[in-house]
Design a protein around this motif. Structure first.
Motif, short mmCIF file in Angstrom:
data_model
loop_
_atom_site.label_atom_id
_atom_site.label_comp_id
_atom_site.label_asym_id
_atom_site.label_seq_id
_atom_site.Cartn_x
_atom_site.Cartn_y
_atom_site.Cartn_z
N ARG B 81 19.54 -5.30 -6.07
CA ARG B 81 19.77 -5.43 -7.63
C ARG B 81 19.05 -6.11 -8.37
NH1 ARG B 81 23.15 -2.11 -10.09
NH2 ARG B 81 24.79 -3.12 -10.98
N ASN B 82 18.44 -7.95 -7.19
CA ASN B 82 17.58 -8.41 -8.57
C ASN B 82 16.49 -8.06 -7.67
OD1 ASN B 82 17.85 -9.59 -6.51
ND2 ASN B 82 18.84 -11.59 -6.77
N TYR B 83 16.02 -7.28 -7.63
CA TYR B 83 14.66 -6.85 -7.34
C TYR B 83 13.63 -7.79 -8.12
CZ TYR B 83 10.01 -5.68 -5.20
OH TYR B 83 8.95 -5.49 -4.50
N LEU B 84 13.32 -6.96 -9.42
CA LEU B 84 12.59 -7.14 -10.26
C LEU B 84 12.14 -8.49 -10.30
CD1 LEU B 84 13.22 -3.98 -12.08
CD2 LEU B 84 11.53 -4.05 -10.83
N ALA B 85 13.49 -9.27 -11.42
CA ALA B 85 13.50 -11.47 -11.10
C ALA B 85 13.28 -11.51 -10.89
CB ALA B 85 15.53 -10.94 -12.02
N GLU B 86 12.92 -11.35 -8.81
CA GLU B 86 13.05 -12.05 -7.72
C GLU B 86 11.48 -12.27 -8.08
OE1 GLU B 86 14.56 -14.39 -6.51
OE2 GLU B 86 16.84 -13.77 -7.30
N GLN B 87 11.40 -10.63 -8.12
CA GLN B 87 9.44 -10.78 -8.06
C GLN B 87 9.40 -11.09 -8.90
OE1 GLN B 87 8.80 -9.08 -5.04
NE2 GLN B 87 6.48 -9.04 -5.41
N GLU B 88 9.41 -11.33 -10.27
CA GLU B 88 8.78 -11.59 -10.76
C GLU B 88 8.51 -13.06 -10.51
OE1 GLU B 88 10.36 -10.95 -14.93
OE2 GLU B 88 9.99 -12.93 -15.61
N ARG B 89 9.63 -14.16 -10.36
CA ARG B 89 10.09 -15.79 -10.41
C ARG B 89 9.34 -15.77 -9.31
NH1 ARG B 89 15.55 -15.97 -10.44
NH2 ARG B 89 15.79 -14.86 -12.99
N ALA B 90 8.47 -14.81 -7.85
CA ALA B 90 8.18 -15.58 -6.82
C ALA B 90 6.24 -14.70 -7.32
CB ALA B 90 7.57 -14.43 -5.58
N ASP B 91 5.94 -14.02 -7.57
CA ASP B 91 4.70 -13.73 -8.37
C ASP B 91 4.53 -15.26 -9.07
OD1 ASP B 91 3.12 -11.71 -8.27
OD2 ASP B 91 2.76 -12.20 -10.46
N ASP B 92 4.83 -15.62 -10.04
CA ASP B 92 4.64 -16.93 -10.87
C ASP B 92 3.92 -18.03 -9.73
OD1 ASP B 92 4.38 -15.32 -13.36
OD2 ASP B 92 6.61 -16.32 -14.02
N ARG B 93 5.43 -18.02 -9.06
CA ARG B 93 5.50 -18.94 -8.25
C ARG B 93 3.86 -19.18 -6.82
NH1 ARG B 93 10.07 -19.30 -6.48
NH2 ARG B 93 9.91 -17.76 -5.05
N ARG B 94 3.47 -18.37 -6.47
CA ARG B 94 1.73 -18.21 -6.03
C ARG B 94 0.77 -18.23 -7.10
NH1 ARG B 94 4.57 -13.25 -3.63
NH2 ARG B 94 3.71 -11.92 -4.82
N THR B 95 0.86 -18.18 -7.92
CA THR B 95 -0.12 -18.01 -9.32
C THR B 95 0.07 -19.69 -9.81
OG1 THR B 95 0.68 -16.00 -10.07
CG2 THR B 95 -1.27 -16.85 -11.37
N LEU B 96 1.00 -20.40 -9.44
CA LEU B 96 1.20 -21.67 -10.14
C LEU B 96 0.39 -21.91 -8.77
CD1 LEU B 96 4.27 -22.52 -12.07
CD2 LEU B 96 2.03 -22.44 -12.43
N GLU B 97 0.95 -22.09 -8.12
CA GLU B 97 0.23 -22.48 -6.52
C GLU B 97 -1.16 -22.75 -6.06
OE1 GLU B 97 2.43 -21.45 -3.72
OE2 GLU B 97 4.06 -21.78 -4.03
N GLU B 98 -1.85 -21.69 -6.29
CA GLU B 98 -3.53 -21.13 -6.60
C GLU B 98 -3.98 -22.24 -7.93
OE1 GLU B 98 -4.17 -16.77 -6.16
OE2 GLU B 98 -2.53 -17.19 -5.10
N LEU B 99 -3.20 -22.00 -8.46
CA LEU B 99 -3.94 -22.21 -9.57
C LEU B 99 -4.00 -24.38 -9.24
CD1 LEU B 99 -5.13 -22.27 -12.49
CD2 LEU B 99 -2.67 -23.03 -13.47
N ALA B 100 -2.77 -24.81 -8.95
CA ALA B 100 -2.84 -26.43 -8.29
C ALA B 100 -4.22 -26.56 -6.96
CB ALA B 100 -1.12 -26.98 -8.21
#
Lengths: 155, 260
Positions: B81-100
């Motif tokens: 049900r919350n797929y779009l929101a979760e997917q958005e957060r997971a994607d942001d988290r990955r991007t931040l990790e890679e940026l670090a």
């Protein structure tokens, strides 16, 4: 009223979204009646281009060379399970690959149309229903079809 | 407890937005073909609703209807049900990790930054007034971040009201239920049916679709309100148990489990 961004439609550029072909399946009725054909409804997003057979298991999707296709499934009841198990199509036309939506085990298939079609090309989809281990294949077959005759000049 | 009717409405959102009409752009389903619903999979669904009694005359509960809208050509409703929101957060988290990780590696190449920038994607604002979607990142129809405003996944259509003869004549009592969390998309419409007056009763569904438009260099969700019609057919027949064809009572199971 904001300007409606519609210019892109007039240009020959590829649509950015894939042509999605969706199978709506009533798995409970299909398993109870042992008849998938009567409980299978195909739709695609290309009605404006001339696709026909909406709501039947014999959808004819109008596609062009280079189109990206995406097949997915919607079960009629959210508690039930349906998945697209396989797609059999002439590999000279398309070679579908199985994928999942990221972070889930929900399956979809994609392929690129390799050539423009002059004759409709039937293909076969098979589905996993409920907890039955072997896939079900409907008797009726959907098809990919080339551009409509009357549309040829415009494209 | 009788089975609830699930009424699924599949919207050809792309066509509906282009023609600014739902005519020819909705496909209706219910799970009652067995009991006599007709037009399943078409625009002319007539949903069958049997009476609130069983064969032996005993009282059954009133029929409950649930409506579930879905967008054709979008990520299907079978994802969480919350797929779009979760997917958005997971994607942001990955991007931040890679940026670090890029920062600690010393030299940072333009190509790496560009790639991450693409991953950050684009956000669409909700329109200034009225009901609408919350601000969210754009995902394409395969659940990946996209920067292309032409590739976004159509949000599920939102039912805003159910009206018409079936409602004004008090045949059914629709209402919206659920969690008021718009990010998690928790609302749904349900109704109970008065089956004492057999007949065919049309009803109108009011639906909000969402179109992404560029406005002052920003992407904004513009709501498009449209309506479509369907019908209920109330009959006098008793409710039937799908397993036995009769009323309540024991299911046709062997009294002793099969050996083996």
């Amino acid at each position: 009223m904001p300007p409606r961004n519609r210019q892109s439609e007039r240009q020959p550029a590829r649509p950015v979204r894939p042509v999605t072909i969706t199978a709506v399946v009533d798995p409970v009725a299909a398993l109870a009646s042992e008849n998938l054909d009567d409980n299978l409804y195909f739709y695609d997003t290309n009605k404006a281009a001339g696709s026909t057979g909406f709501g039947t298991p014999e959808l004819h999707s109008r596609v062009r060379k280079g189109d990206t296709l995406l097949w997915n499934v919607i079960p009629l009841e959210c508690e039930t399970y349906v998945a697209l198990a396989d797609i059999e199509i002439d590999p000279r036309i398309a070679e579908p690959t199985r994928k999942v939506y990221p972070g889930t085990d929900i399956v979809f298939w994609t392929a690129e149309v390799k050539q423009d079609l002059t004759e409709p090309v039937p293909y076969r989809l098979s589905f996993l229903l409920g907890t039955v281990g072997t896939p079900f294949t409907p008797t009726a077959r959907p098809a990919l079809a080339g551009p409509a005759n009357e549309g040829k000049g415009g494209r | 407890m009788a089975q609830q009717h699930g009424i699924i409405v599949l919207f050809d959102v792309e066509n509906a937005l282009r023609t600014r009409s739902l005519d020819g752009n909705t496909y209706w389903f219910d799970n009652m073909k067995l009991l006599g619903s007709v037009g399943v999979g078409t625009e002319q669904l007539v949903t069958i609703v049997p009476g609130t009694h069983f064969l032996d005359g005993s009282q059954a509960t009133e029929q409950v209807l649930n409506w579930l809208p879905a967008a054709l050509g979008s990520i299907p409703p079978t994802v969480p049900r919350n797929y779009l929101a979760e997917q958005e957060r997971a994607d942001d988290r990955r991007t931040l990790e890679e940026l670090a990780a890029l920062g600690s590696a010393g030299s940072v190449s333009d190509a790496d930054l560009k790639r991450l920038q693409r991953r950050v994607g684009k956000r669409a604002r909700k329109s200034g007034s009225g009901r609408g979607l919350t601000e969210a990142k754009l995902l394409d129809v395969t659940g990946k971040t996209t920067t292309s405003p032409g590739a976004y996944n159509y949000p599920a259509p939102v039912i805003t009201d159910i009206t018409g003869q079936a409602v004004s004549e008090k045949i059914m009592y629709p209402a919206q239920y659920g969690s008021p969390d718009m990010i998690y998309d928790g609302w749904y419409w349900a109704a109970t049916v008065d089956t004492s007056r057999p007949g065919v009763y049309p009803y109108t569904m009011h639906v909000q679709l969402h179109e992404l438009v560029e406005q002052d260099d920003e992407l904004v969700w513009q709501s498009v309100d449209l309506t479509c019609q369907s019908s209920l057919k109330i009959i006098n027949d008793p409710k039937r148990n799908g397993f036995t064809g009769a009323g309540l009572g024991v299911l046709p199971l062997p009294s002793v489990p099969a050996a083996g």
